[in-house]
Design an enzyme around this catalytic site. Structure first.
Site, PDB file in Angstrom:
ATOM      1  N   TYR A   1       6.245  -4.527  -1.910  1.00  0.00           N
ATOM      2  CA  TYR A   1       4.871  -3.311  -0.770  1.00  0.00           C
ATOM      3  C   TYR A   1       5.010  -3.712   0.353  1.00  0.00           C
ATOM      4  CZ  TYR A   1       0.781  -0.970   0.145  1.00  0.00           C
ATOM      5  OH  TYR A   1      -0.303   0.911   1.183  1.00  0.00           O
ATOM      6  N   VAL A   2       5.131  -4.846   1.285  1.00  0.00           N
ATOM      7  CA  VAL A   2       5.295  -5.082   2.547  1.00  0.00           C
ATOM      8  C   VAL A   2       6.790  -4.955   2.952  1.00  0.00           C
ATOM      9  CG1 VAL A   2       5.140  -6.839   4.068  1.00  0.00           C
ATOM     10  CG2 VAL A   2       3.770  -6.656   2.379  1.00  0.00           C
ATOM     11  N   ALA A   3       7.371  -5.444   1.958  1.00  0.00           N
ATOM     12  CA  ALA A   3       9.247  -4.134   2.107  1.00  0.00           C
ATOM     13  C   ALA A   3       9.473  -3.388   2.459  1.00  0.00           C
ATOM     14  CB  ALA A   3       9.998  -5.144   1.475  1.00  0.00           C
TER      15      ALA A   3
ATOM     16  N   SER B   1      -4.350  14.897  -3.891  1.00  0.00           N
ATOM     17  CA  SER B   1      -5.913  15.006  -4.935  1.00  0.00           C
ATOM     18  C   SER B   1      -6.268  13.834  -5.226  1.00  0.00           C
ATOM     19  CB  SER B   1      -4.879  15.084  -6.482  1.00  0.00           C
ATOM     20  OG  SER B   1      -4.039  13.730  -6.901  1.00  0.00           O
ATOM     21  N   ARG B   2      -6.147  13.059  -4.478  1.00  0.00           N
ATOM     22  CA  ARG B   2      -7.509  12.128  -4.404  1.00  0.00           C
ATOM     23  C   ARG B   2      -7.253  11.427  -3.333  1.00  0.00           C
ATOM     24  NH1 ARG B   2      -5.852   7.573  -8.644  1.00  0.00           N
ATOM     25  NH2 ARG B   2      -4.904   6.281  -8.154  1.00  0.00           N
TER      26      ARG B   2
ATOM     27  N   ASN C   1       2.194  10.290   2.587  1.00  0.00           N
ATOM     28  CA  ASN C   1       0.922   9.397   1.825  1.00  0.00           C
ATOM     29  C   ASN C   1       1.222   8.843   0.631  1.00  0.00           C
ATOM     30  OD1 ASN C   1      -2.066   8.690   1.745  1.00  0.00           O
ATOM     31  ND2 ASN C   1      -1.404   9.986   0.098  1.00  0.00           N
TER      32      ASN C   1
HETATM   33  N1  LIG Z   1      -6.580   2.409   0.691  1.00  0.00           N
HETATM   34  C1  LIG Z   1      -5.881   1.646   1.110  1.00  0.00           C
HETATM   35  O1  LIG Z   1      -6.198   0.384   1.006  1.00  0.00           O
HETATM   36  C2  LIG Z   1      -5.024   1.674   1.905  1.00  0.00           C
HETATM   37  C3  LIG Z   1      -4.582   1.043   2.692  1.00  0.00           C
HETATM   38  C4  LIG Z   1      -3.498   0.858   3.604  1.00  0.00           C
HETATM   39  C5  LIG Z   1      -2.010   1.645   3.032  1.00  0.00           C
HETATM   40  N2  LIG Z   1      -2.771   2.953   2.041  1.00  0.00           N
HETATM   41  C6  LIG Z   1      -1.418   3.709   1.661  1.00  0.00           C
HETATM   42  O2  LIG Z   1      -2.978   5.130   2.016  1.00  0.00           O
HETATM   43  C7  LIG Z   1      -1.604   5.896   0.832  1.00  0.00           C
HETATM   44  C8  LIG Z   1      -2.137   6.238   0.370  1.00  0.00           C
HETATM   45  O3  LIG Z   1      -2.695   5.391  -0.878  1.00  0.00           O
HETATM   46  P1  LIG Z   1      -4.617   5.441  -1.624  1.00  0.00           P
HETATM   47  O4  LIG Z   1      -5.252   4.246  -1.288  1.00  0.00           O
HETATM   48  O5  LIG Z   1      -5.057   6.894  -0.927  1.00  0.00           O
HETATM   49  O6  LIG Z   1      -4.148   5.903  -3.157  1.00  0.00           O
HETATM   50  P2  LIG Z   1      -4.151   6.257  -4.456  1.00  0.00           P
HETATM   51  O7  LIG Z   1      -3.848   5.851  -5.176  1.00  0.00           O
HETATM   52  O8  LIG Z   1      -5.690   6.911  -4.099  1.00  0.00           O
HETATM   53  O9  LIG Z   1      -3.688   8.226  -4.013  1.00  0.00           O
HETATM   54  C9  LIG Z   1      -2.232   8.302  -3.948  1.00  0.00           C
HETATM   55  C10 LIG Z   1      -1.979   9.536  -4.595  1.00  0.00           C
HETATM   56  O10 LIG Z   1      -0.371   9.524  -5.020  1.00  0.00           O
HETATM   57  C11 LIG Z   1      -0.030  11.282  -6.162  1.00  0.00           C
HETATM   58  N3  LIG Z   1       0.931  10.327  -6.121  1.00  0.00           N
HETATM   59  C12 LIG Z   1       1.623   9.631  -7.097  1.00  0.00           C
HETATM   60  N4  LIG Z   1       3.099   9.181  -7.150  1.00  0.00           N
HETATM   61  C13 LIG Z   1       2.885  10.562  -6.724  1.00  0.00           C
HETATM   62  C14 LIG Z   1       4.470  10.952  -6.654  1.00  0.00           C
HETATM   63  N5  LIG Z   1       5.823  10.593  -7.540  1.00  0.00           N
HETATM   64  N6  LIG Z   1       4.809  12.207  -5.924  1.00  0.00           N
HETATM   65  C15 LIG Z   1       3.268  12.987  -5.830  1.00  0.00           C
HETATM   66  N7  LIG Z   1       2.263  12.488  -5.540  1.00  0.00           N
HETATM   67  C16 LIG Z   1       2.405  11.332  -6.403  1.00  0.00           C
HETATM   68  C17 LIG Z   1      -1.380   9.898  -6.838  1.00  0.00           C
HETATM   69  O11 LIG Z   1      -1.626  10.883  -8.305  1.00  0.00           O
HETATM   70  C18 LIG Z   1      -2.393  10.018  -5.869  1.00  0.00           C
HETATM   71  O12 LIG Z   1      -2.927  11.258  -5.577  1.00  0.00           O
HETATM   72  C19 LIG Z   1      -0.499   5.168   0.207  1.00  0.00           C
HETATM   73  O13 LIG Z   1       1.014   5.152   1.220  1.00  0.00           O
HETATM   74  C20 LIG Z   1      -1.038   3.792   0.561  1.00  0.00           C
HETATM   75  O14 LIG Z   1      -0.314   3.047   0.996  1.00  0.00           O
HETATM   76  C21 LIG Z   1      -3.586   3.179   1.216  1.00  0.00           C
END
Ligand SMILES: NC(=O)c1ccc[n+]([C@@H]2O[C@H](COP(=O)([O-])OP(=O)(O)OC[C@H]3O[C@@H](n4cnc5c(N)ncnc54)[C@H](O)[C@@H]3O)[C@@H](O)[C@H]2O)c1
Length: 249
Positions: free
Chosen positions: A156-158, A14-15, A90
Site C-alpha cells: 500500500y505504501v509503495a 458510493s461510500r 479516490n
Molecule cells: N479511510 C481512511 O482512513 C483513509 C486514510 C488514508 C487514505 N485513504 C484513502 O482514501 C481513499 C478512499 O478510502 P476509503 O477509506 O473511503 O475506502 P472505502 O473502501 O470506504 O471506499 C472505497 C470505494 O471505492 C470503491 N471501489 C472499489 N474498487 C473500485 C473500482 N475498481 N472501481 C470503482 N470504484 C471502486 C468501493 O466500492 C468504495 O465505494 C482511498 O484512496 C484510501 O487509500 C483512506
C-alpha cells in the site's frame, strides 16, 4: 469557494471518503458524477442525498482500474452531465497487510492497479476536456502512510508513494494548461469499512494524534473542495495532509 464550470468526477464514491467528497463538492456548487464499481444502491443513495439538498449529481458504474471502463465512464459522464473539469482519484479496494519479506508480486499489483494504473487511465481520459476548458483540477486522495511507513503495509505504501510521484509530475506538466494536480493526504479516518475496529484501537490511535481524536470524512472532503475550487488555481503540486498533525516533523 467558487466551483469550476463543468463536472466533478469522484471515483469510488458510493461510500466512505468518496461519498463524503461527492456530497461536499455538490454542496459547494459542483455538478457531481458519483462513480461506483458494484454498489448501485449505495451510489444512488448518495445521488439522492445530493439531490435532496438541492445539488445535481448522477451515478455511473465503472471499474476504474479497467481501461475500457474508464474510457466509457468519462464518455458517459460527459454525454450526460458535461465536460469533466474536476477529477478526484479516490477509489480503493481492500488493503490487506503482509510482512514485506512475505510479499508476492500478486499482493502488490492490486495496489498498483488502484493507485498507479487507475490514475494514469483517468488522467489521460479527462485531460482533453480540461485542456479545452482552459482549467482543470485533479485531486489525488493519497495517504499519510507515505510519511509513516506503518508495518505490514509495504504494498500500500509503495503504491501510494508512486501515486504521489505521478501527481507531482502531473502538476509540472499540466500546470501550463491551467490544470492543477494536488494530493490530499488523510490520516486514519474511520469509515464504514472500519465498523468492526474495536473502540480501544480507535482510542489508542486518537491518543497519538496531536489534536487528540481521529478525523472525519467531512474534514477530508473540505480539503478536496478547496483544491477543486477556482480560488485554488495557484496551488499546484501540493500535498495537503489532513491527519491532526500526526506527521509533524
Ligand atoms: N479511510 C481512511 O482512513 C483513509 C486514510 C488514508 C487514505 N485513504 C484513502 O482514501 C481513499 C478512499 O478510502 P476509503 O477509506 O473511503 O475506502 P472505502 O473502501 O470506504 O471506499 C472505497 C470505494 O471505492 C470503491 N471501489 C472499489 N474498487 C473500485 C473500482 N475498481 N472501481 C470503482 N470504484 C471502486 C468501493 O466500492 C468504495 O465505494 C482511498 O484512496 C484510501 O487509500 C483512506
Amino acid at each position: 469557494m467558487t466551483a469550476l464550470d463543468g463536472v466533478a468526477l469522484v471515483t469510488g464514491a458510493s461510500r466512505g471518503l468518496g461519498a463524503a467528497i461527492a456530497e461536499v463538492l455538490a454542496a459547494a456548487g459542483h455538478v457531481v458524477a458519483v462513480n461506483y464499481a458494484s454498489s448501485a444502491d449505495r451510489a444512488e443513495a448518495v445521488v439522492a442525498r445530493i439531490t435532496a439538498a438541492g445539488g445535481r449529481a448522477a451515478a455511473f458504474r465503472a471499474d476504474v482500474t479497467s481501461e475500457p471502463d474508464v474510457q466509457r465512464l468519462v464518455a458517459e459522464v460527459e454525454a450526460r452531465l458535461g465536460p469533466v473539469t474536476v477529477l478526484v482519484v479516490n477509489a480503493t479496494g481492500a488493503q490487506p497487510t503482509t510482512p514485506v519479506h512475505e510479499l508476492g508480486w500478486d499482493d502488490v499489483t492490486p495496489m498498483l492497479d488502484y493507485f498507479v494504473r487507475s490514475p494514469v487511465l483517468l488522467t489521460s481520459a479527462v485531460v482533453p476536456s480540461m485542456t479545452a476548458a482552459g482549467a482543470g483540477r485533479i485531486v489525488h486522495v493519497g495517504s499519510d502512510v507515505v510519511d509513516r511507513a506503518p508495518e505490514g503495509n509495504a504494498a500500500y505504501v509503495a503504491a501510494k508513494s508512486a501515486q504521489l510521484g505521478l501527481a507531482r509530475v502531473g502538476a509540472r506538466e499540466l500546470g501550463p494548461r491551467g490544470i492543477t494536480v494536488n494530493t490530499v493526504q488523510p490520516g486514519w479516518v474511520p469509515v464504514e469499512r472500519h465498523a468492526d475496529v474495536p473502540q480501544a484501537d480507535l482510542d489508542r490511535h486518537a491518543a497519538t494524534v496531536p489534536v487528540g481524536r481521529t478525523g472525519t470524512p467531512a474534514e477530508v472532503a473540505a480539503s478536496v473542495v478547496h483544491l477543486a475550487s477556482v480560488e485554488a488555481a495557484y496551488v499546484n503540486g501540493a500535498v495537503l495532509t489532513v491527519n491532526g498533525g500526526s506527521t509533524v516533523a
